[in-house]
Enzyme design. Structure first.
Site, short mmCIF file in Angstrom:
data_model
loop_
_atom_site.label_atom_id
_atom_site.label_comp_id
_atom_site.label_asym_id
_atom_site.label_seq_id
_atom_site.Cartn_x
_atom_site.Cartn_y
_atom_site.Cartn_z
N ASP A 70 0.86 -1.19 0.00
CA ASP A 70 0.00 0.00 0.00
C ASP A 70 0.89 1.24 0.00
OD1 ASP A 70 -2.46 -1.34 0.02
OD2 ASP A 70 -2.52 -1.44 2.20
N ASP B 199 -6.95 -1.39 -4.82
CA ASP B 199 -8.05 -1.00 -3.94
C ASP B 199 -8.96 0.01 -4.63
OD1 ASP B 199 -6.93 -2.62 -1.96
OD2 ASP B 199 -5.83 -0.94 -1.06
#
Length: 156
Positions: A109, A127
């Site tokens: 991330d 995402d």
């Protein structure tokens, strides 16, 4: 065919962005893009969204292919463009994060946003595709989808 292209584009954008982050930003390092708003921060997530189900790697390695199979089934059966776009976005994002769990043990991330004193949980391109696909799917289900039972009742 267009649905496969969407999935591939999502996957390429996700994996390329993660490759660039891994090779250019140190783990745990945060770089301001727009001070007090947008940062590139390299972290590893062993869970799902907002770090729920931490250390659930094996759960996700088992459940993701099942969900992908179900979504793939609907993608092949549906003739609705919005439904197919939403499913393609979700599949592309899910495969991107699955690759991370499979080969990197955790999900990479790096997108971090600050809204005043609130710091939104760090996320990635996969995402984004999953969230946009889910919103499109929700719109389809709420506003466009007709239940077969309703269609039968209207026909009578």
């Amino acid at each position: 065919m267009i649905w496969i292209i969407i999935i591939i584009i999502a996957l390429i954008l996700d994996q390329l962005s993660k490759f660039l982050v891994i090779n250019n930003i140190g783990l745990g390092v945060s770089n301001a893009v727009i001070e007090n708003f947008f940062y590139l921060t390299y972290v590893r997530n062993k869970g799902a969204a907002w770090s729920i189900l931490q250390n659930g790697r094996y759960f996700f390695l088992i459940i993701t292919p099942i969900i992908l199979a179900v979504l793939g089934f609907y993608l092949t059966k549906s003739k609705n463009k919005l439904l197919n776009i939403s499913i393609s976005f979700i599949i592309g994002g899910a495969i991107g994060n699955y690759i991370d769990r499979l080969f990197r043990v955790s999900v990479v991330d790096f997108l971090e946003f600050h809204f005043g004193s609130y710091i939104f949980p760090i996320f990635n391109i996969a995402d984004c595709f999953i969230v946009v696909g889910t919103f499109l799917l929700g719109y389809y289900l709420i506003f466009l989808h007709k239940d077969n039972n309703e269609e039968k009742i209207e026909a009578e």
